[in-house]
Design an enzyme around this catalytic site. Sequence first.
Site, short mmCIF file in Angstrom:
data_model
loop_
_atom_site.label_atom_id
_atom_site.label_comp_id
_atom_site.label_asym_id
_atom_site.label_seq_id
_atom_site.Cartn_x
_atom_site.Cartn_y
_atom_site.Cartn_z
N GLY A 19 7.64 3.56 -6.46
CA GLY A 19 7.46 2.17 -6.06
C GLY A 19 8.51 1.28 -6.70
O GLY A 19 9.09 1.62 -7.73
N CYS A 20 8.74 0.12 -6.11
CA CYS A 20 9.80 -0.76 -6.59
C CYS A 20 9.49 -1.32 -7.99
O CYS A 20 10.32 -1.23 -8.90
CB CYS A 20 10.05 -1.89 -5.59
SG CYS A 20 8.58 -2.83 -5.10
N HIS A 21 8.30 -1.90 -8.16
CA HIS A 21 7.93 -2.42 -9.49
C HIS A 21 7.89 -1.28 -10.51
O HIS A 21 8.34 -1.45 -11.65
CB HIS A 21 6.55 -3.08 -9.44
CG HIS A 21 6.42 -4.22 -8.50
ND1 HIS A 21 7.02 -5.44 -8.69
CD2 HIS A 21 5.72 -4.32 -7.33
CE1 HIS A 21 6.70 -6.25 -7.70
NE2 HIS A 21 5.92 -5.59 -6.86
N ALA A 22 7.34 -0.16 -10.08
CA ALA A 22 7.21 0.99 -10.99
C ALA A 22 8.57 1.49 -11.44
O ALA A 22 8.77 1.83 -12.61
CB ALA A 22 6.42 2.11 -10.33
N ALA B 141 11.38 -0.13 -11.82
CA ALA B 141 11.93 -1.04 -12.82
C ALA B 141 11.20 -0.91 -14.16
O ALA B 141 11.82 -0.87 -15.23
CB ALA B 141 11.86 -2.48 -12.31
#
Length: 312
Positions: free
Chosen positions: A115-118, A120
């Site tokens: 996932g994108c947030h994950a 980062a």
Amino acid sequence: MSYKIFVDGQEGTTGLQIHEYLARRTDVEVLKIDSARRKDPAERKRLINESDVTFLCLPDEAAKESASLAENSDACLIDTSTAHRVNPAWAYGLPELAKDQRQKIRASKRIANPGCHATAFVLAVKPLVASGLLPADTRLAASSITGYSGGGKKMIEDYNGPKRGISPRPYALPLVHKHLPEMCAYTGLTVSPIFQPIVGSFYKGLTVTVYLDPKQFTRPAAPGEVQKLLADYYAGERFVRVAPVDLERNTEGGFFNVEGCNDTNYADLFVFGNDDRMVLMSRLDNLGKGASGAAVQAMNVHLGIEESLGLL
């Protein structure tokens, strides 16, 4: 050598971006499905099993259904949904995670795109836990601001219409965001962070901010030492860049540019603060390293070809 690639869910934001990456290349043949048959299980099954790699750019339940259609043991699936990210039978598609992660991606026919947030958060926190500087049972707090493209077609339509220019909107306020399981699983944390994302009125770009109290560390460490730990962990990585501790260089008059990695597959890491308190900031393009770029990078690793092909 030419590889056959199928994108199941080609009309979504992630699928369209993957097509853009693949269009730059001469070593792939993209298998197309007739738009009238894109929900036909038999046709999708044929294309999945004919492909060398299929990208599943679908909601969770639909991705699980598509995965069940794969019968060709040589066909690789790369799932961009949340459905398989903490499933031990699926390799986590973040090559920079650990020294042996590329081999896991290379060997597996089932790859879960992060996932994108994950992505980062994991890139920022994993080295601290792995080094022992941050105890695994630390309760971290983190926030994220992201462009509205991360919300898919409906949110893009809203922000191009009635919500154009609206102020930033915090969301996932029950604090049970769907990326939390992978944020723990791949950092080594045993306690879920307090994670609060915000959507902004810009198209793409994402920055996760992790708040650190040095009193939580197992040994004294100033910002420069934390930066060096990150730089050493990602030494030699093409797509992860660790910035020196330098406020003037890393900001624009003291303001941080959330969109600084847009249109790239890079993730940039920064350390700000002082000996008493500091923040880690991890920046990427939520449609690049946070989604489609990461999926293409994982495909390249799996196929054993140049990892940056089509991404630079």
